[in-house]
Design a protein around this motif. Structure first.
Motif, PDB file in Angstrom:
ATOM      1  N   GLY A 114       0.775  -1.224   0.000  1.00  0.00           N
ATOM      2  CA  GLY A 114       0.000   0.000   0.000  1.00  0.00           C
ATOM      3  C   GLY A 114       0.809   1.277   0.000  1.00  0.00           C
ATOM      4  O   GLY A 114       0.260   2.349  -0.157  1.00  0.00           O
ATOM      5  N   LEU A 115       2.120   1.194   0.207  1.00  0.00           N
ATOM      6  CA  LEU A 115       2.930   2.406   0.259  1.00  0.00           C
ATOM      7  C   LEU A 115       3.044   3.046  -1.116  1.00  0.00           C
ATOM      8  O   LEU A 115       3.223   2.351  -2.118  1.00  0.00           O
ATOM      9  CB  LEU A 115       4.327   2.074   0.782  1.00  0.00           C
ATOM     10  N   PRO A 116       2.935   4.362  -1.198  1.00  0.00           N
ATOM     11  CA  PRO A 116       3.119   5.022  -2.492  1.00  0.00           C
ATOM     12  C   PRO A 116       4.588   4.970  -2.898  1.00  0.00           C
ATOM     13  O   PRO A 116       5.470   4.816  -2.054  1.00  0.00           O
ATOM     14  CB  PRO A 116       2.671   6.461  -2.207  1.00  0.00           C
ATOM     15  N   PRO A 117       4.874   5.066  -4.175  1.00  0.00           N
ATOM     16  CA  PRO A 117       6.269   4.996  -4.624  1.00  0.00           C
ATOM     17  C   PRO A 117       7.057   6.222  -4.196  1.00  0.00           C
ATOM     18  O   PRO A 117       6.516   7.329  -4.098  1.00  0.00           O
ATOM     19  CB  PRO A 117       6.144   4.910  -6.141  1.00  0.00           C
ATOM     20  N   LEU A 118       8.323   6.022  -3.947  1.00  0.00           N
ATOM     21  CA  LEU A 118       9.226   7.139  -3.703  1.00  0.00           C
ATOM     22  C   LEU A 118       9.455   7.897  -5.002  1.00  0.00           C
ATOM     23  O   LEU A 118       9.398   7.323  -6.091  1.00  0.00           O
ATOM     24  CB  LEU A 118      10.571   6.641  -3.169  1.00  0.00           C
ATOM     25  N   GLU A 119       9.712   9.179  -4.891  1.00  0.00           N
ATOM     26  CA  GLU A 119       9.948   9.997  -6.069  1.00  0.00           C
ATOM     27  C   GLU A 119      11.239  10.772  -5.903  1.00  0.00           C
ATOM     28  O   GLU A 119      11.621  11.146  -4.788  1.00  0.00           O
ATOM     29  CB  GLU A 119       8.791  10.968  -6.285  1.00  0.00           C
ATOM     30  N   VAL A 120      11.910  10.988  -7.015  1.00  0.00           N
ATOM     31  CA  VAL A 120      13.128  11.782  -7.039  1.00  0.00           C
ATOM     32  C   VAL A 120      12.755  13.199  -7.463  1.00  0.00           C
ATOM     33  O   VAL A 120      12.136  13.400  -8.518  1.00  0.00           O
ATOM     34  CB  VAL A 120      14.156  11.182  -8.011  1.00  0.00           C
ATOM     35  N   VAL A 121      13.092  14.153  -6.628  1.00  0.00           N
ATOM     36  CA  VAL A 121      12.825  15.546  -6.977  1.00  0.00           C
ATOM     37  C   VAL A 121      13.597  15.886  -8.247  1.00  0.00           C
ATOM     38  O   VAL A 121      14.698  15.382  -8.482  1.00  0.00           O
ATOM     39  CB  VAL A 121      13.235  16.478  -5.822  1.00  0.00           C
ATOM     40  N   GLU A 122      12.973  16.695  -9.104  1.00  0.00           N
ATOM     41  CA  GLU A 122      13.527  16.988 -10.430  1.00  0.00           C
ATOM     42  C   GLU A 122      15.016  17.310 -10.359  1.00  0.00           C
ATOM     43  O   GLU A 122      15.462  18.163  -9.601  1.00  0.00           O
ATOM     44  CB  GLU A 122      12.763  18.162 -11.053  1.00  0.00           C
ATOM     45  N   ASN A 123      15.763  16.589 -11.163  1.00  0.00           N
ATOM     46  CA  ASN A 123      17.217  16.736 -11.233  1.00  0.00           C
ATOM     47  C   ASN A 123      17.615  16.580 -12.689  1.00  0.00           C
ATOM     48  O   ASN A 123      17.306  15.564 -13.314  1.00  0.00           O
ATOM     49  CB  ASN A 123      17.892  15.653 -10.376  1.00  0.00           C
ATOM     50  N   GLU A 124      18.273  17.579 -13.240  1.00  0.00           N
ATOM     51  CA  GLU A 124      18.548  17.571 -14.681  1.00  0.00           C
ATOM     52  C   GLU A 124      19.482  16.447 -15.101  1.00  0.00           C
ATOM     53  O   GLU A 124      19.569  16.125 -16.292  1.00  0.00           O
ATOM     54  CB  GLU A 124      19.133  18.914 -15.115  1.00  0.00           C
ATOM     55  N   ARG A 125      20.157  15.795 -14.161  1.00  0.00           N
ATOM     56  CA  ARG A 125      21.056  14.696 -14.538  1.00  0.00           C
ATOM     57  C   ARG A 125      20.392  13.327 -14.383  1.00  0.00           C
ATOM     58  O   ARG A 125      20.949  12.321 -14.826  1.00  0.00           O
ATOM     59  CB  ARG A 125      22.323  14.742 -13.670  1.00  0.00           C
ATOM     60  N   VAL A 126      19.245  13.278 -13.769  1.00  0.00           N
ATOM     61  CA  VAL A 126      18.588  11.993 -13.481  1.00  0.00           C
ATOM     62  C   VAL A 126      17.597  11.652 -14.593  1.00  0.00           C
ATOM     63  O   VAL A 126      16.849  12.499 -15.054  1.00  0.00           O
ATOM     64  CB  VAL A 126      17.876  12.055 -12.117  1.00  0.00           C
ATOM     65  N   ARG A 127      17.601  10.379 -14.997  1.00  0.00           N
ATOM     66  CA  ARG A 127      16.710   9.915 -16.049  1.00  0.00           C
ATOM     67  C   ARG A 127      16.036   8.600 -15.634  1.00  0.00           C
ATOM     68  O   ARG A 127      16.653   7.743 -15.017  1.00  0.00           O
ATOM     69  CB  ARG A 127      17.487   9.653 -17.353  1.00  0.00           C
ATOM     70  N   PHE A 128      14.784   8.439 -15.992  1.00  0.00           N
ATOM     71  CA  PHE A 128      14.071   7.165 -15.953  1.00  0.00           C
ATOM     72  C   PHE A 128      14.148   6.492 -14.578  1.00  0.00           C
ATOM     73  O   PHE A 128      14.777   5.452 -14.397  1.00  0.00           O
ATOM     74  CB  PHE A 128      14.586   6.229 -17.039  1.00  0.00           C
ATOM     75  N   VAL A 129      13.463   7.111 -13.652  1.00  0.00           N
ATOM     76  CA  VAL A 129      13.435   6.620 -12.275  1.00  0.00           C
ATOM     77  C   VAL A 129      12.489   5.432 -12.163  1.00  0.00           C
ATOM     78  O   VAL A 129      11.370   5.454 -12.694  1.00  0.00           O
ATOM     79  CB  VAL A 129      13.006   7.742 -11.309  1.00  0.00           C
ATOM     80  N   ILE A 130      12.925   4.402 -11.469  1.00  0.00           N
ATOM     81  CA  ILE A 130      12.092   3.243 -11.146  1.00  0.00           C
ATOM     82  C   ILE A 130      11.957   3.185  -9.637  1.00  0.00           C
ATOM     83  O   ILE A 130      12.963   3.132  -8.916  1.00  0.00           O
ATOM     84  CB  ILE A 130      12.714   1.931 -11.655  1.00  0.00           C
TER      85      ILE A 130
END
Length: 980
Positions: A114-130
């Motif tokens: 039931g836990l919602p997914p963690l999210e990565v705060v917008e970062n111009e070097r980060v791509r395709f978060v799972i």
């Protein structure tokens, strides 16, 4: 105690002494050894360090371990830990992206997912978060436990537990950690901030390490998780899964990663029925369009071998059309007088469908009805997640707009009008037109020409000129992208406005030759069975020529190419977005198709088509060089096909063979709709509700039962016997059937009371279905008594007597026999209350099937139906928000451009099926206003005030079905609430 600590320190030092030059540095102040880490290479070290309270720097080397849920393979290196959180960031020389992972262990496991997914705060070097929740099974399964001692029912209990294990009933899991994995650019340290529904979960510093072997292992692991998540999203969404499909295809090509086995397969079975497949192509089924898109995204058909793909561009002759036969029963019945036929039908080509309004007032009535539901009559049933507005777009394309002046003057000028065409492909671009009969052709022609000149003057992109057709001249109003495409032709006072050059020329040809729809045997037969004297509000006729034309090689192959064009247009828009999101701030955005191909955002052989057409970019728009803009594609009859590919020829030959075997000819279909105002109804709140009764009469005549298989052989002869049901039966149905199992023709009937029935999923499985049926307040019966139950062995069908004519059968079913009736129900009281009313009566009409649905407004069943429809709409609403979220998170689309970008990709605008508006929350999450101000997902139950679209107007229905040797007839009377 000190001695034990010293032993653990010595053991830890011994482990650390095994480190080599490739060791990885990590820090771990404290961590509970009770939580299992998904980085087992360091689990032992962390456990000992946590036990002795070691706040030191520890070194760990590559250890031969396997991650939970991962396949066996090479060893995984030790993983750095940042602030007590296991993490890793690795790169490889020459590879465009590094791979990183951060895991947050749970102090206390949480049951379920039931836990919602963690999210990565917008970062111009980060791509395709799972983001995923890491889970483990709670306890040991029964099959993993030792056999219990014999006695006291332990073995039977064990068997029951095993059955529940097989069914998944005891398969409980707990979330013990949460992990994010992502790709990143560059080798400089990373600052990663994690959030959970907008709540800060910490900022973590990662220093990437250049370890090629480890990078490859973690890249494979990220890819496995990325494709697994994409598959899960594709299977659960109600919107086209084109973002996920594109990203998998594009990243597979750019990063040299293998396509997953499921790619492009959809829900394809081992063998598809060509007849069903053809209907899916004609109907534009999502299954078909998604498969075409998946093939276009990788530049080839995944089902073709390399050799077949190379040979697929070879030009072959257009396949031969299906050899249709004339139905021998076509034409008027013997000795029948010639029916009256309206003059308008004498202008219509016989290969067109024909929808006649009769007069302008009927057209206005239908227009007002559709306007009540946003201009789309399908919205009366349900709200789609995608609004295409095909009808409104066709009106704009034809240059015919309804004005207030037109509503006033129309009835005085227009005597009759009809919609004609070769197809109903409104979503992509139909071949349709409007035919007018006027009592003053000069005034109508002048009015239409004035509107056309005004439209041509409003834009430099629109031209108005006279063009020569084979059988005369036409006025052509046109834009280069076909968004406006309108031919105006006239013959003998009748005018036709159409978007198809073919239809315009055929209109003129029919006027010269007289070989019209009205002269065909099938249409004359239709007017015999449904005469003009009926005064239908709407009369729709679908001719055999029109239906057979949809299955011609020209139509089906061009329809297939259209879908390929739509996929190419969507791919260019997605590639532009992907390129923009992955470009650095000092790089220009890639816009041109060849640049996108060179950069790997489109497949190498993108857009190569056998017919020489392709797509081009014009600013923000992407057009097909032959067909124009999506939604207003060149009408199929106007598109020329001179040759086909090997796969196209093989595909059509398979379809033709299947139809040649089962359908030698098509039966005409015609429908008449009549409207009648009924007395207004006072609602409980005191307001008056205006109602109308719509009488819908539909026929297939001549009817060829042999074309439709065994189901057309199940009904007995038409009968005037009708069951008299109980007044509190809100749904009731009866059928006169003929079956070898039941014996002579028998009336089967069933009914349910106004109630809240079991949910559909309650019927899954035999035992669950039995339990659900026991709670269903309804009954099933037969008349005259067929005697099937009486013929069961051992007297199983007679049961134990519990009253006069009443017996209780095995399983708790009550059965009544008497007066020729055999009636079954699980509820004795319900059955006893129904029997005094139940009777077989004789009525005026002879039919085989009768159905009745009462007015659901204010009933218990209304709430049940409303809840089921809400759940479906809520799922679609959540899928729409997820689509917008993917645009934002994976492709970097800003909130203010999401709407136009969605329209470019999907060919329509997103609309919430719950009737709300999609908005971006302060937590950067897309949601619908229909969910409630504080909700991040639809509520499990429908909120107060929600009413499904169909329940807003449905006020009851009665229907009958009659099958004759040469006719199939359906009559439906439905009461409709109108909303002024």
């Amino acid at each position: 105690m000190e001695e034990q600590v010293d032993k653990r320190i010595r053991w830890l030092k011994l482990l650390c002494m095994k480190t080599g030059p490739n060791s990885l540095l990590f820090e771990h102040p404290r961590m509970s050894h009770r939580r299992r880490s998904t980085f087992p290479a360091v689990q032992v070290v962390l456990a000992v360090a946590a036990t002795i309270g070691l706040p030191a720097v520890v070194f760990a080397q590559t250890l031969p371990v396997q991650l939970p849920g991962a396949a066996s393979g090479p060893s995984v290196a030790g993983v750095p830990s940042i602030t007590g959180v296991p993490s890793i960031a690795v790169t490889s020389p020459g590879y465009p992206y590094g791979v990183a992972a951060i895991e947050l262990p749970m102090q206390t496991p949480i049951l379920g997912n039931g836990l919602p997914p963690l999210e990565v705060v917008e970062n111009e070097r980060v791509r395709f978060v799972i983001s995923e929740n890491l889970q483990q099974r709670v306890g040991r399964r029964p099959s993993e436990q030792p056999l219990p001692p014999v006695g006291r029912g332990r073995l039977l209990g064990r068997v029951g537990n095993l059955i529940r294990e097989i069914s998944g009933a005891n398969d409980e899991t707990e979330t013990y950690a949460r992990r994010v994995m992502f790709l990143f650019e560059g080798e400089a340290p990373l600052e990663i901030q994690l959030t959970d529904r907008g709540i800060d979960r910490g900022t973590y510093s990662l220093t990437p390490l250049r370890v090629p072997d480890l990078h490859g292992q973690w890249l494979d692991r990220w890819w496995a998780e990325f494709t697994k998540q994409s598959k899960r999203q594709i299977e659960s969404t109600d919107t086209p899964p084109w973002i996920q499909t594109y990203l998998v295809a594009m990243l597979s090509s750019r990063l040299s990663l293998p396509l997953p086995d499921w790619y492009g397969q959809g829900d394809k079975g081992p063998e598809e029925d060509p007849l069903l497949m053809t209907l899916q192509w004609i109907g534009g089924a999502a299954k078909v369009s998604n498969a075409v898109f998946a093939a276009a995204a990788i530049g080839s058909d995944p089902d073709l071998s390399v050799a077949e793909a190379a040979a697929n561009v070879t030009a072959m002759p257009v396949p031969a059309a299906i050899d249709w036969h004339m139905n021998p029963q076509s034409g008027l019945p013997e000795d029948a007088p010639e029916p009256a036929v309206e003059p308008l039908a004498h202008c219509v080509p016989p290969e067109c469908f024909y929808i006649r309004y009769g007069n302008f007032e009927n057209y206005l009535w239908f227009q007002d009805l559709t306007d009540e539901y946003g201009g789309d009559v399908s919205r009366m049933i349900t709200l789609s997640g995608l609004s295409n507005d095909g009808a409104a777009r066709l009106q704009r394309q034809l240059g015919i707009q309804m004005t207030a002046m037109g509503r006033v003057l129309g009835p005085t000028i227009i005597v009759d009008q009809a919609l004609i065409g070769r197809d109903l492909f409104l979503q992509d671009g139909a071949a349709m037109g409007v035919v007018f009969e006027s009592n003053n052709a000069f005034l109508l022609r002048t009015s239409l020409n004035n509107d056309r000149q005004t439209l041509a003057s409003s834009s430099d992109a629109i031209t108005l000129k006279t063009v020569d057709l084979e059988h005369g001249q036409a006025s052509l109003l046109r834009s280069t992208d076909n968004a406006v495409r309108s031919f105006l032709v006239e013959h003998d006072g009748f005018l036709c406005v159409t978007n198809s050059r073919f239809i315009a020329d055929r209109f003129l040809e029919v006027g010269q030759t007289g070989e019209s729809l009205a002269k065909t045997d099938a249409f004359r037969s239709a007017r015999h069975w449904m005469p003009l004297e009926r005064n239908d509000t709407i009369f729709a006729y679908f001719s055999p020529g029109m239906l057979q034309g949809l299955l011609s090689p020209h139509y089906l192959i061009e329809l297939r190419r259209r879908m390929q064009s739509e996929a190419d247009i969507a791919l260019v828009h997605l590639a532009r977005l992907a390129a923009a999101s992955m470009a650095s701030s000092d790089q220009p955005a890639l816009e041109e198709i060849q640049d996108l191909v060179n950069a790997g955002f489109l497949p190498v052989n993108f857009g190569r088509r056998a017919d020489g057409s392709g797509v081009v970019t014009v600013g923000d728009r992407v057009l097909d060089t032959r067909r124009g803009a999506r939604g207003t594609f060149l009408p199929i009859p106007d598109s020329q096909i001179d040759s086909v590919t090997v796969s196209e020829s093989r595909w059509y030959d398979e379809i033709a063979a299947a139809y040649q075997q089962q359908f030698r000819s098509f039966d005409p279909i015609f429908v008449g709709v009549q409207r009648e105002a009924v007395e207004s109804f006072e609602r409980p709140d005191g307001t008056m509700e205006r109602r109308e009764r719509l009488a819908i009469h539909a026929e297939i005549a001549p009817w060829q039962p042999e074309n439709y298989g065994s189901w057309a052989e199940q009904l007995g002869p038409p009968t005037r016997v009708a069951m008299q049901f109980s007044p509190d039966d809100i749904v009731a149905v009866q059928a006169h059937v003929a079956s070898d199992q039941l014996g002579p023709p028998t009336h089967l009937f069933a009914a349910i009371k106004d109630s809240t029935p079991p949910r559909p999923e309650s019927f899954d499985g035999i035992l669950n279905g039995y339990r659900a049926l026991k709670t269903l307040p309804g009954y099933l019966g037969a008349y005259p008594q067929p005697g099937v139950l009486d013929r069961l062995p051992l007297g199983l069908g007679r049961g134990q007597p519990v009253g006069p004519g009443m017996s209780r059968l095995i399983g708790g079913v009550y059965r009544f026999t008497g007066g020729g009736f055999s009636v079954l129900s699980f509820q004795h009281d319900l059955l006893a209350a129904t029997l005094p009313v139940l009777a077989a009566t004789e009525v005026d009409d002879s039919v085989q099937v009768r159905a009745h649905v009462g007015n659901l407004d204010g009933s218990q069943l209304e709430g049940y139906v409303n809840e089921l429809l809400y759940e479906r709409a809520a799922k679609a609403s959540a899928a729409g928000a997820e689509f917008l979220q993917l645009l934002n998170s994976q492709l970097g689309v800003k909130a203010d451009t999401v709407s136009p970008e969605t329209a470019r990709i999907l060919g329509g605008s997103m609309q919430c099926p719950l009737g709300g508006q999609y908005e971006l929350s302060a937590r950067n999450q897309w949601f619908s206003t229909a969910w409630g101000a504080a909700s991040q997902e639809p509520t499990p139950l429908s909120p107060p005030g929600y009413q499904a679209p169909i329940l807003q107007w449905f006020r009851g229905l009665d229907a009958t079905l009659t099958q004759y040797p040469n006719r199939l007839i359906a009559d439906i009377d439905v009461e409709v609430a109108r909303h002024d």
